[in-house]
Design a protein around this motif. Structure first.
Motif, PDB file in Angstrom:
ATOM      1  N   PHE A 158      50.403  32.933  25.633  1.00 55.79           N
ATOM      2  CA  PHE A 158      49.232  33.742  25.271  1.00 55.79           C
ATOM      3  C   PHE A 158      48.108  32.913  24.673  1.00 55.79           C
ATOM      4  O   PHE A 158      47.101  33.460  24.226  1.00 55.79           O
ATOM      5  N   SER A 159      48.268  31.594  24.629  1.00 55.99           N
ATOM      6  CA  SER A 159      47.288  30.725  23.988  1.00 55.99           C
ATOM      7  C   SER A 159      45.921  30.833  24.664  1.00 55.99           C
ATOM      8  O   SER A 159      45.796  30.677  25.878  1.00 55.99           O
ATOM      9  N   GLY A 160      44.912  31.122  23.863  1.00 55.75           N
ATOM     10  CA  GLY A 160      43.541  31.163  24.367  1.00 55.75           C
ATOM     11  C   GLY A 160      43.169  32.397  25.147  1.00 55.75           C
ATOM     12  O   GLY A 160      42.066  32.461  25.706  1.00 55.75           O
ATOM     13  N   LEU A 161      44.048  33.399  25.202  1.00 55.59           N
ATOM     14  CA  LEU A 161      43.747  34.609  25.961  1.00 55.59           C
ATOM     15  C   LEU A 161      43.101  35.655  25.060  1.00 55.59           C
ATOM     16  O   LEU A 161      43.378  35.730  23.864  1.00 55.59           O
ATOM     17  N   ASP A 162      42.263  36.484  25.662  1.00 55.97           N
ATOM     18  CA  ASP A 162      41.661  37.547  24.860  1.00 55.97           C
ATOM     19  C   ASP A 162      42.711  38.630  24.585  1.00 55.97           C
ATOM     20  O   ASP A 162      43.713  38.736  25.297  1.00 55.97           O
ATOM     21  N   PRO A 163      42.506  39.418  23.528  1.00 56.03           N
ATOM     22  CA  PRO A 163      43.535  40.384  23.108  1.00 56.03           C
ATOM     23  C   PRO A 163      43.963  41.358  24.192  1.00 56.03           C
ATOM     24  O   PRO A 163      45.139  41.722  24.268  1.00 56.03           O
ATOM     25  N   LEU A 164      43.031  41.794  25.042  1.00 52.36           N
ATOM     26  CA  LEU A 164      43.376  42.765  26.078  1.00 52.36           C
ATOM     27  C   LEU A 164      44.351  42.157  27.090  1.00 52.36           C
ATOM     28  O   LEU A 164      45.368  42.772  27.443  1.00 52.36           O
ATOM     29  N   VAL A 165      44.055  40.942  27.560  1.00 50.63           N
ATOM     30  CA  VAL A 165      44.944  40.274  28.518  1.00 50.63           C
ATOM     31  C   VAL A 165      46.298  40.011  27.880  1.00 50.63           C
ATOM     32  O   VAL A 165      47.351  40.226  28.500  1.00 50.63           O
ATOM     33  N   ARG A 166      46.283  39.548  26.631  1.00 49.02           N
ATOM     34  CA  ARG A 166      47.542  39.282  25.925  1.00 49.02           C
ATOM     35  C   ARG A 166      48.401  40.542  25.857  1.00 49.02           C
ATOM     36  O   ARG A 166      49.599  40.505  26.132  1.00 49.02           O
ATOM     37  N   ASP A 167      47.778  41.668  25.516  1.00 47.67           N
ATOM     38  CA  ASP A 167      48.535  42.922  25.403  1.00 47.67           C
ATOM     39  C   ASP A 167      49.078  43.367  26.759  1.00 47.67           C
ATOM     40  O   ASP A 167      50.190  43.903  26.848  1.00 47.67           O
ATOM     41  N   GLU A 168      48.309  43.134  27.829  1.00 48.73           N
ATOM     42  CA  GLU A 168      48.778  43.498  29.172  1.00 48.73           C
ATOM     43  C   GLU A 168      49.988  42.656  29.566  1.00 48.73           C
ATOM     44  O   GLU A 168      50.946  43.165  30.158  1.00 48.73           O
ATOM     45  N   LEU A 169      49.959  41.368  29.228  1.00 55.50           N
ATOM     46  CA  LEU A 169      51.084  40.494  29.547  1.00 55.50           C
ATOM     47  C   LEU A 169      52.319  40.870  28.731  1.00 55.50           C
ATOM     48  O   LEU A 169      53.445  40.885  29.254  1.00 55.50           O
ATOM     49  N   ILE A 170      52.119  41.181  27.464  1.00 54.35           N
ATOM     50  CA  ILE A 170      53.243  41.592  26.618  1.00 54.35           C
ATOM     51  C   ILE A 170      53.861  42.883  27.155  1.00 54.35           C
ATOM     52  O   ILE A 170      55.088  43.033  27.210  1.00 54.35           O
ATOM     53  N   GLU A 171      53.012  43.812  27.583  1.00 53.69           N
ATOM     54  CA  GLU A 171      53.522  45.067  28.157  1.00 53.69           C
ATOM     55  C   GLU A 171      54.352  44.783  29.409  1.00 53.69           C
ATOM     56  O   GLU A 171      55.425  45.373  29.604  1.00 53.69           O
ATOM     57  N   GLY A 172      53.866  43.856  30.254  1.00 54.14           N
ATOM     58  CA  GLY A 172      54.628  43.500  31.449  1.00 54.14           C
ATOM     59  C   GLY A 172      55.975  42.879  31.104  1.00 54.14           C
ATOM     60  O   GLY A 172      56.985  43.157  31.761  1.00 54.14           O
ATOM     61  N   LEU A 173      56.004  42.061  30.047  1.00 51.45           N
ATOM     62  CA  LEU A 173      57.259  41.469  29.594  1.00 51.45           C
ATOM     63  C   LEU A 173      58.224  42.530  29.085  1.00 51.45           C
ATOM     64  O   LEU A 173      59.415  42.529  29.411  1.00 51.45           O
ATOM     65  N   LEU A 174      57.715  43.418  28.246  1.00 57.27           N
ATOM     66  CA  LEU A 174      58.578  44.429  27.640  1.00 57.27           C
ATOM     67  C   LEU A 174      59.159  45.368  28.696  1.00 57.27           C
ATOM     68  O   LEU A 174      60.259  45.900  28.521  1.00 57.27           O
ATOM     69  N   ASP A 175      58.430  45.576  29.789  1.00 58.17           N
ATOM     70  CA  ASP A 175      58.975  46.389  30.883  1.00 58.17           C
ATOM     71  C   ASP A 175      60.226  45.747  31.481  1.00 58.17           C
ATOM     72  O   ASP A 175      61.109  46.431  31.982  1.00 58.17           O
ATOM     73  N   ARG A 176      60.290  44.399  31.426  1.00 55.66           N
ATOM     74  CA  ARG A 176      61.427  43.662  31.994  1.00 55.66           C
ATOM     75  C   ARG A 176      62.528  43.436  30.963  1.00 55.66           C
ATOM     76  O   ARG A 176      63.641  43.015  31.312  1.00 55.66           O
ATOM     77  N   ALA A 177      62.229  43.659  29.685  1.00 56.32           N
ATOM     78  CA  ALA A 177      63.161  43.320  28.603  1.00 56.32           C
ATOM     79  C   ALA A 177      64.554  43.933  28.763  1.00 56.32           C
ATOM     80  O   ALA A 177      65.545  43.274  28.435  1.00 56.32           O
ATOM     81  N   PRO A 178      64.701  45.189  29.245  1.00 56.44           N
ATOM     82  CA  PRO A 178      66.052  45.749  29.342  1.00 56.44           C
ATOM     83  C   PRO A 178      66.980  45.009  30.296  1.00 56.44           C
ATOM     84  O   PRO A 178      68.194  45.144  30.202  1.00 56.44           O
ATOM     85  N   GLU A 179      66.423  44.202  31.210  1.00 56.08           N
ATOM     86  CA  GLU A 179      67.262  43.564  32.226  1.00 56.08           C
ATOM     87  C   GLU A 179      67.299  42.047  32.119  1.00 56.08           C
ATOM     88  O   GLU A 179      67.919  41.380  32.956  1.00 56.08           O
TER      89      GLU A 179
END
Length: 311
Positions: A158-179
């Motif tokens: 997430f280095s150097g990313l704006d907050p919106l992009v960072r949050d979108e990437l985190i959301e994508g990660l958390l969607d995969r977290a159960p597996e």
């Protein structure tokens, strides 16, 4: 408990410089493990040893039950890897890159790929070299998540990313977290505090601690004692009191082993005439600062003692 990552006395030297010093890691399967520390603490070096980019100078590492030194070829079908300085085929369009990568992964899920393209709003017909940094990281995430890896390794994603992009990437990660298991490095404590299940703190190549996030948060408290008259610190105070200081009628310190009833009895014993006690939870950043400063003071004390002995 099955481990996705395990290291034992993992060390790496570059010439005479010790980048990683005797690190013991245990990352449970299914964890979202954040390894944090300042730039230059050794986080990237550890990740490159886990990914068999660097060989350890000593010690060992296992990734998904495989000696990291033997990771190659098909072993990476189970591992997603995204780094801060991700190399990508810049002459390709986003769509061409995904199509190219698709042929290397038998478990590639085209339905998930389409979902990630929509979720990250990826421009499939635009060349990667013309994308913003944030969009390039989204493309890197999509290409590493679409084959449903058992382990996702992220180096300062997430280095150097704006907050919106960072949050979108985190959301994508958390969607995969159960597996999957997620292992990431970061120097930004605020970005990992809200979603990590485990945390390790690396400083100057040494792992100062590694534990579950709720356990860490529960055992640290900021303590303020208000007295009727000025008082010095107790000589027999516990080692769990970090950064103790006094100012007029106030004693302040960080308690690193807080246990509600035991700590309150302890404080009453040390300060029987106290007017009031304030015991407050601490954000992750404050906890790490307290640990880092206490560790440096301890090292400085040892150095001062050594100078005294050698004088």
């Amino acid at each position: 408990m099955k481990l996705a990552i395990r290291t034992e006395k993992l060390s790496r030297k570059f010439g005479k410089t010790v980048a990683v010093n005797g690190v013991d890691l245990a990352v449970p399967e299914g964890a979202i493990y954040a390894m944090v520390g300042a730039n230059g603490a050794g986080k990237t070096t550890i990740i490159k040893m886990l990914m068999n980019i660097f060989r350890p100078s000593s010690g060992c590492a296992e990734v998904l039950g495989v000696d990291a030194r033997h990771l190659a070829g098909k072993a990476f079908n189970r591992i997603g890897y995204v780094s801060e300085n991700q190399e990508m085929p810049e002459w390709m369009t986003t769509g061409a890159m995904l199509s190219f990568y698709r042929s290397f992964y038998p478990e590639w899920d085209s339905g998930l790929e389409e979902q990630l393209v929509r979720q990250f709003d990826l421009p499939l017909k635009r060349k990667l070299k013309h994308l913003s940094r944030g969009m390039r990281m989204k493309a890197a995430f999509a290409s590493s998540l679409a084959y449903r890896p058992s382990l996702i390794v992220l180096d300062e994603p997430f280095s150097g990313l704006d907050p919106l992009v960072r949050d979108e990437l985190i959301e994508g990660l958390l969607d995969r977290a159960p597996e999957t298991t997620i292992f990431l490095s970061s120097h930004d404590l605020a970005e990992i505090e809200s979603f990590s299940s485990h945390v390790g703190f690396l400083e100057e190549g040494r792992l100062l601690f590694s534990e579950e996030m709720p356990v860490l948060s529960a055992r640290f408290r900021e303590v303020t004692v208000t007295l009727d008259r000025p008082s010095s610190l107790p000589d027999n105070r516990p080692k769990s009191w970090l950064q103790p200081e006094t100012a007029d009628c106030v004693v302040h310190f960080v308690h690193s082993n807080y246990k509600e009833q035991i700590t309150e009895r302890e404080l009453s014993g040390f300060f029987p005439a106290a007017r009031s006690f304030s015991i407050d939870p601490m954000p992750l950043r404050s906890i790490f600062l307290a640990i880092a400063k206490s560790n440096r003071n301890h090292v400085q004390s040892i150095a001062n003692d050594a100078r005294g002995i050698n004088a």
